[in-house]
Design a protein around this motif. Structure first.
Motif, PDB file in Angstrom:
ATOM      1  N   GLY A   1       8.640   4.400  -1.420  1.00 16.54           N
ATOM      2  CA  GLY A   1       8.356   3.273  -2.281  1.00 16.54           C
ATOM      3  C   GLY A   1       6.933   2.755  -2.209  1.00 16.54           C
ATOM      4  O   GLY A   1       6.078   3.262  -1.476  1.00 16.54           O
ATOM      5  N   SER A   2       6.684   1.721  -3.000  1.00 10.82           N
ATOM      6  CA  SER A   2       5.331   1.202  -3.203  1.00 10.82           C
ATOM      7  C   SER A   2       4.695   0.645  -1.936  1.00 10.82           C
ATOM      8  O   SER A   2       3.488   0.804  -1.717  1.00 10.82           O
ATOM      9  N   THR A   3       5.493  -0.010  -1.091  1.00  6.51           N
ATOM     10  CA  THR A   3       4.929  -0.584   0.137  1.00  6.51           C
ATOM     11  C   THR A   3       4.384   0.509   1.049  1.00  6.51           C
ATOM     12  O   THR A   3       3.265   0.407   1.581  1.00  6.51           O
ATOM     13  N   VAL A   4       5.165   1.550   1.213  1.00 11.83           N
ATOM     14  CA  VAL A   4       4.728   2.681   2.033  1.00 11.83           C
ATOM     15  C   VAL A   4       3.523   3.368   1.378  1.00 11.83           C
ATOM     16  O   VAL A   4       2.572   3.752   2.052  1.00 11.83           O
ATOM     17  N   ASP A   5       3.570   3.490   0.048  1.00 15.59           N
ATOM     18  CA  ASP A   5       2.475   4.146  -0.662  1.00 15.59           C
ATOM     19  C   ASP A   5       1.145   3.407  -0.454  1.00 15.59           C
ATOM     20  O   ASP A   5       0.094   4.036  -0.293  1.00 15.59           O
TER      21      ASP A   5
END
Length: 556
Positions: A25-29
């Motif tokens: 997801g976006s947080t990890v990205d």
């Protein structure tokens, strides 16, 4: 050295000596982007047997240190932007599942062929042109998906008796122009999908695959036009029987020379007549009609209002109403639910890409609002359960998923685990709410018992939601409607055999039966609007349902 505080998931996995790690997801990205790649700390978790890093467009490569994760049994690196895979992947000798789908891969390292324990290989949605030689060395392979690439053919050693466990081969949407007759050597093959390729011939030897149950050659321009029509409309058994008969004719020859020439001529007229009748039958079988009813043509067309708050949670939604779907006959409802599950598993990526929900229109209380709620305030009576809050429901589902994982000895993270994690860390959850304030859908988790479809359902309200894109929703809805058309045609063909289960009744039944006997589906457009009433999307529009299914007719 990486700051471990930025990677609490890894710190927690290390402290707890965990064997599974999911980063998505976006947080990890964002962390991958700021770090210049995946943190090296992940490669120190040598106890891992399941690693997933997905939905991270900033991830373009995997470091060679992955070779240290020698206990890995499942490596899921899907929906990133990987341009390459390190050669050392071949040192992961325990690997059983390798998912590299939806990346930017153009080539694969030959070392992949050293993975002797590999049973599932997913390379779909990349830019691969060839597969590495030597895949037959992976003798435990049972499931291969190479769809949506640029592959032109299979390696010479692929058709091998060594792949005696290979049961599913999906190679649709490529540029494959030849299928070898040696395909029959894949004795365990049950599912073969070569749709939308460049095949001109299907070898008769395919009929010698003893376990083959499902084939798909749609979208290929075959030289044998009768066979082309059959692959677009007939069941697998009929196609294999035809290939089997064709093979016998090819092998038989004319042993008596001219003596049989007159006999052949005498039989020619009878064959022509029979062939013409069969052609008419196949053409009739092929017909699938979808008629679109415009919003302006419906007196009480449904409209869904989308709140602004869904933008940060799960922003994309398309809906429509389907009439004429026969769910009453025999196992029609069961077949539909199985097909929906298959779409969820495949096209929807086990609900991580998109989610489908179906409702009985007669049980809906319009108008509908697509909104968000605080988890403790979102209440739903989900399918087969009593009403509870979203927090309670997810807790129950998590416990069930954990129990399932224990039963499988932690070899896999279930599909349930995957889509439960989509909402992790969200302060608000998406939901579809009816006019009475009841939540009838909680994507991607469940929809409500209140609007559940049954055998007696005559109108279906379909919704597809996604956090990926609006086009993703439309593609999934297109695929769902095509599948519904296929199922409805199948039900119409077998109605006499299946009969009715006797439920329902009353004077309306004969009319309903007449409506569905043609298997035609009517799709009522549904508009989604913002809170000011401005149109966001209407489905289907003229650009939708433009599928390559040659036997599907869409009437606007």
């Amino acid at each position: 050295m990486d700051d471990m505080e930025q990677w609490p998931e890894i710190e927690k996995a290390a402290a707890g000596k965990r064997r599974e790690l999911v980063l998505q997801g976006s947080t990890v990205d964002e962390r991958i982007s700021s770090n210049g790649g995946l943190t090296s700390a992940v490669y120190s978790l040598t106890l891992l047997n399941y690693l997933e890093v997905s939905q991270c467009p900033s991830l373009t490569e995997i470091h060679e240190d992955i070779q240290h994760l020698t206990n890995l049994q499942s490596l899921i690196l899907c929906r990133n932007k990987l341009a390459s895979v390190p050669n050392v992947v071949g040192s992961l000798k325990s690997l059983k599942v390798l998912d590299l789908s939806v990346n930017n891969l153009r080539v694969l390292p030959e070392e992949i062929t050293q993975l002797k324990e590999l049973n599932t290989l997913n390379l779909s949605c990349n830019s691969l042109e060839v597969l590495p030689e030597g895949l037959s060395q992976c003798t435990k392979l049972s499931n291969i998906n190479i769809s949506k690439n640029h592959i032109t053919g299979f390696p010479a050693d692929f058709y091998s008796e060594r792949l005696d466990l290979l049961s599913t081969l999906v190679a649709s949407d490529n540029s494959i122009d030849q299928l070898s007759g040696d395909i029959h050597k894949l004795a365990a093959l049950k599912v073969l999908d070569l749709s939308n390729n460049k095949l001109s011939e299907i070898p008769s030897d395919l009929s010698d695959c003893p376990k083959l149950k499902e084939i798909n050659f749609k979208g290929n321009k075959l030289n044998d036009k009768r066979l082309e029509k059959m692959v677009n409309g007939c069941q697998t058994k009929s196609i294999l029987d035809y290939l089997r008969g064709k093979g016998k004719k090819e092998d038989g020859g004319d042993v008596d020379g001219g003596r049989n020439a007159d006999k052949g001529k005498r039989q020619q007229q009878r064959k022509k007549k029979k062939a013409a009748e069969e052609k008419d039958e196949v053409e009739e079988l092929n017909k699938m009609v979808v008629r679109v009813l415009h919003v302006s043509d419906a007196a009480a067309a449904l409209t869904v209002t989308v709140s602004a708050e869904v933008k940060d949670v799960r922003p994309y939604l398309v809906c429509c109403v389907v009439r004429g779907m026969n769910l009453k006959s025999g196992n029609a409802l069961k077949r539909f639910l199985v097909a929906q599950t298959k779409l969820h598993d495949d096209l929807c990526g086990k609900r991580t890409i998109a989610t489908i929900a179906t409702h009985d229109v007669q049980l809906l209380k319009a108008p509908l609002i697509y909104d968000v709620k605080i988890p403790t305030q979102l209440k739903i009576a989900s399918l087969g359960r009593k009403e509870m809050t979203a927090v309670e429901l997810i807790r129950h589902l998590q416990l069930e998923a954990d129990e399932l994982r224990k039963q499988k000895k932690r070899q896999n993270v279930t599909g349930l685990h995957k889509y439960l994690q989509i909402l992790q860390g969200k302060t608000h959850y998406p939901c579809l709410v009816d006019a009475e304030g009841h939540v009838i859908s909680f994507p991607p988790i469940t929809n409500s018992e209140k609007t559940k479809i049954k055998k007696q359902t005559k109108e279906l309200f379909l919704e597809v939601t996604s956090a990926t894109s609006l086009q993703t929703c439309k593609d999934v809805m297109d695929a769902l409607i095509v599948k519904m058309a296929e199922l409805n045609r199948f039900t119409a063909e077998h109605q006499d055999e299946a009969g009715s289960d006797g439920e329902g009744g009353g004077p309306a039944e004969p009319a309903a039966s007449n409506e569905t006997s043609s298997s035609e589906l009517i799709i009522q457009q549904v508009r989604t609007v913002d809170q000011d009433g401005s149109l966001k999307v209407v489905y289907p529009s003229k650009t939708d349902l433009s599928t390559d299914v040659s036997n599907l007719t869409v009437i606007w």
